[in-house]
Enzyme design. Structure first.
Site, mmCIF file in Angstrom:
data_model
loop_
_atom_site.group_PDB
_atom_site.id
_atom_site.type_symbol
_atom_site.label_atom_id
_atom_site.label_comp_id
_atom_site.label_asym_id
_atom_site.label_seq_id
_atom_site.Cartn_x
_atom_site.Cartn_y
_atom_site.Cartn_z
ATOM 1 N N GLU A 1 0.784 -1.233 0.000
ATOM 2 C CA GLU A 1 0.000 0.000 0.000
ATOM 3 C C GLU A 1 0.811 1.277 0.000
ATOM 4 O OE1 GLU A 1 0.238 -1.456 4.395
ATOM 5 O OE2 GLU A 1 0.074 -2.350 2.403
ATOM 6 N N HIS B 1 -8.197 -3.431 -1.613
ATOM 7 C CA HIS B 1 -7.496 -3.518 -0.327
ATOM 8 C C HIS B 1 -6.377 -2.491 -0.246
ATOM 9 C CE1 HIS B 1 -6.178 -5.822 3.278
ATOM 10 N NE2 HIS B 1 -4.981 -5.376 2.924
ATOM 11 N N GLU B 2 -5.534 -2.434 -1.271
ATOM 12 C CA GLU B 2 -4.407 -1.493 -1.223
ATOM 13 C C GLU B 2 -4.889 -0.046 -1.259
ATOM 14 O OE1 GLU B 2 -1.917 -2.993 -0.274
ATOM 15 O OE2 GLU B 2 -2.612 -4.969 -0.887
ATOM 16 N N HIS C 1 -6.100 1.042 2.128
ATOM 17 C CA HIS C 1 -5.011 1.387 3.048
ATOM 18 C C HIS C 1 -4.746 2.901 3.070
ATOM 19 C CE1 HIS C 1 -3.273 -2.010 5.091
ATOM 20 N NE2 HIS C 1 -3.193 -2.741 3.984
ATOM 21 N N GLU D 1 -4.530 -3.957 9.032
ATOM 22 C CA GLU D 1 -5.017 -4.947 8.082
ATOM 23 C C GLU D 1 -6.482 -5.315 8.279
ATOM 24 O OE1 GLU D 1 -3.389 -5.333 5.616
ATOM 25 O OE2 GLU D 1 -1.324 -4.859 6.181
ATOM 26 N N ASP E 1 6.663 -10.406 11.089
ATOM 27 C CA ASP E 1 6.009 -11.217 10.064
ATOM 28 C C ASP E 1 4.939 -12.119 10.656
ATOM 29 O OD1 ASP E 1 7.462 -10.137 8.010
ATOM 30 O OD2 ASP E 1 8.854 -11.813 7.807
ATOM 31 N N TYR F 1 -5.714 -9.835 9.316
ATOM 32 C CA TYR F 1 -6.492 -9.390 8.167
ATOM 33 C C TYR F 1 -7.973 -9.741 8.323
ATOM 34 C CZ TYR F 1 -2.176 -8.630 5.424
ATOM 35 O OH TYR F 1 -0.968 -8.176 4.955
#
Length: 657
Positions: A328, A352-353, A356, A375, A431, A439
């Site tokens: 994003e 989605h992006e 953001h 997310e 991560d 999400y």
């Protein structure tokens, strides 16, 4: 003490322990960008408690140490970086960026004598401080290298210094920069580089306070070979000249992980007056066609949650080694070519992006323990956008498929604490926070609140939330406090404290999670049952199926399906050679589990050309789990040089387990 504050105090202990472009960039005219964007946005001073200062802070359930991002060495509560000015040259032969980073900062605590930054494999040759009207060299130390966090980079500050300048170069092994040879690109004539900094890799290109808690503005000058175009997550060089000297300006404060750079034989195609697509020539037209609904997405989101605040919104389709579906980066989302399906069936990733730009870029998680704030909110806005553009049926199908993925990740979690929305205090690597828990779990939590408080009221609350915290970084506890004061207080019986606690801090997901029901998927179930019950393969009627129905169909095939039945499906529908990456990936997963040999040759080709982690991580893991380690290792040995360093690290870990 308010009910939520009492709840948070009670639960915090658990939470802690537990170019010559086709349409030249010169066509991007000044008028397309609001004039006020030339002005830098002032940054908020109320984000974090400064020791020794008496000020009201947003949260009271967390101590400053609990709220601090543990994945940075920087002393950002004492000295806060505010602006970055980069001047870097790109060298494809040495695979390095070299030049200077000029760093402005604001002292926030008396007596602070050093600026601590994050660096990872940076070769620093000189550091200067600007004081008394001139640059003077100053001392610095570079700490020992940590494989996750890099090094602590500490700079001595003269009393009146307000900025420093670092002369340095990056490492060819920088984890956040991928260098592609001409042979690894579609055109085969020019090299390519692109960055991927979330969550901890900005420090591999820039000495910076590499934490989402710190927001900065930046300027950059990037020098490249004269036949290549450079673009960044900022206002682009609008000269339109392919001259190897490009300038950029980001006037909105952003966290460091949103700095982004791409350099290559990149072309541009306009979608409307402030949205367009960059890509290599081979995929440019197809990308622009696939993403042509992006302006409609922007209109839908703005109607719900307020105006887009970043000027332009462009996308770049990167080479296949890009390890994510999308990233994003403000004003310039990075996208995978695996989205180009030809039917817009995978454009939820674009939504989605773009979303953001409100959740994540505008309002940012202050630590990676709070990744669901980025997310989960974005996934919720994405799904609402899909519903607005394509109807409720598509939105429900996507939620149902997402819930299946969520439950799979919950079941596979290394430990229960990683299945709560608020990540544990001993999170080993950021991560680990980027699973379907953050999400999809976050999306379903907001869906739960929408159902309890009503869509109209919840939309108004979210719009006010984006306004309240615009260009700020916040924690889960900040959100909950604002939620109580701005929404829950008016409808105190809509939810209970125990329900909120279960969603945010407890492992797994409560029974109040939505159970999406899709009429289209019910029809797919009926066809599966008829065929598996002895019906003819020709009886499967799929002509009207969307990608979502195919994904559901493959996922619902029974565990006892035979290789003969797989062969019958493959012969009729050519699933092993599907050009839709999502369908192909789902089919390969089933083929590995069943041992359907004809799928392995096309699977080899898929793993060689696709670097998207969503696909390849699970495929390699499934191969190992199904006694195909030798085959997987042989493929990975050939494929690894073309994968991004992020993907290489993840797959290396899979083989090491």
């Amino acid at each position: 003490m308010s009910s939520v504050r009492a709840l948070l105090l009670a639960t915090s202990i658990f939470a802690i322990a537990a170019c010559s472009p086709k349409e030249e960039p010169s066509k991007i005219e000044e008028a397309d960008v609001p004039l006020e964007e030339e002005e830098y946005v002032e940054q908020d001073e109320m984000e974090f408690m400064v020791p020794g200062e008496e000020r009201e802070v947003i949260w009271d359930a967390l101590t400053p140490e609990e709220a601090r991002d543990k994945f940075t060495y920087s002393n950002y509560n004492d000295v806060r970086v505010t602006h970055l000015n980069l001047d870097l040259a790109v060298d494809f032969e040495t695979k390095t960026l070299s030049g200077t980073a000029e760093i402005n900062f604001r002292r926030r605590a008396r007596g602070t004598s050093s600026l601590v930054l994050d660096a990872n494999m940076l070769d620093v040759s000189k550091v200067e401080a600007f004081t008394e009207g001139r640059w003077v060299e100053t001392n610095f130390t570079m700490g020992a290298h940590d494989p996750v966090m890099g090094s602590k980079f500490e700079i001595a500050l003269p009393d009146r210094a307000r900025k420093v300048r670092v002369t340095y170069s990056t490492s060819p092994e920088a984890g956040g920069i991928q260098w592609l040879s001409p042979e690894q690109t579609a055109g085969k004539e020019h090299p390519f580089l692109f960055t991927q900094f979330q969550p901890l890799n900005a420090r591999t290109m820039v000495p910076v306070q590499d934490t989402p808690a710190v927001r900065i503005t930046y300027d950059a000058r990037i020098k490249t070979p004269t036949d290549l175009l450079a673009i960044m997550s900022a206002r682009q060089d609008i000269s339109g000249e392919l001259d190897g000297d490009y300038s950029f300006k980001m006037t909105r404060p952003i966290p460091s992980y949103l700095i982004a750079l791409a350099v290559g034989d990149i072309k541009f195609k306009k979608i409307n007056n402030h949205i367009g697509v960059y890509a290599e020539d081979y995929i440019l037209d197809a990308s622009a066609a696939e993403f042509e609904d992006t302006p409609k997405m922007e209109t839908a989101i703005a109607k719900f949650y307020g105006p887009y605040r970043w000027g332009r919104y462009d996308l770049i389709v990167l080479p296949p080694s890009f390890p994510f579906g999308g990233m994003e980066n403000p004003r310039l989302s990075f996208m995978t070519p695996t989205l180009i399906a030809g039917d817009k069936s995978l454009t939820n990733v674009v939504a989605h992006e773009l979303a953001h730009s409100w959740s994540g870029n505008l309002v940012t998680n202050a630590t990676w323990r709070d990744a669901w704030l980025n997310e989960g909110f974005t996934s919720y806005v994405e799904n609402r956008t899909m519903e607005a553009l394509y109807g409720e049926d598509r939105a429900v199908m996507e939620r149902l498929l997402d819930k299946q993925a969520l439950m799979r990740d919950v079941e596979a979690a290394a430990r229960p604490e990683l299945t709560a929305l608020k990540m544990p205090a001993d999170l080993g690597h950021p991560d680990d926070a980027f699973s379907q828990v953050s999400y999809v779990g976050g999306m379903f939590f907001l869906k739960f609140l929408e159902e309890r408080f009503g869509r109209e009221g919840f939309d108004a609350f979210l719009r006010a939330y984006f306004d309240e915290f615009a260009f700020k970084s916040i924690t889960t506890e900040d959100f909950l406090t604002y939620f109580e004061d701005s929404l829950w207080a008016d409808q105190p019986d809509a939810v209970t404290e125990s329900e909120i606690n279960a969603w945010i801090y407890q492992p797994g997901f409560p029974d109040s999670i939505e159970k999406p029901r899709s009429g289209a998927f019910n029809k797919v179930d009926g066809q599966i049952n008829a065929w598996m019950g002895g019906g003819e393969i020709d009886g499967l009627e799929t002509s009207a199926w969307t990608t979502h129905e195919w994904l559901y169909f493959i996922a619902q095939l029974p565990e006892g399906i035979t290789t003969d039945q797989m062969a019958a499906l493959d012969e009729r529908f050519s699933l092993s050679t599907s050009q839709n990456a999502e369908i192909a990936n789902a089919w390969y997963m089933r083929a590995i589990n069943v041992g359907y040999e004809p799928a392995f040759e096309p699977l080899d080709g898929f793993l060689m050309r696709v670097g998207r982690g969503k696909f390849i991580y699970r495929l390699y893991a499934a191969l190992i789990e199904n006694d195909r380690r030798d085959w997987a290792e042989a493929v990975y040995e050939r494929a690894r040089p073309g994968y991004h360093p992020i993907a290489q690290r993840r797959i290396d870990d899979i083989f090491a387990e």
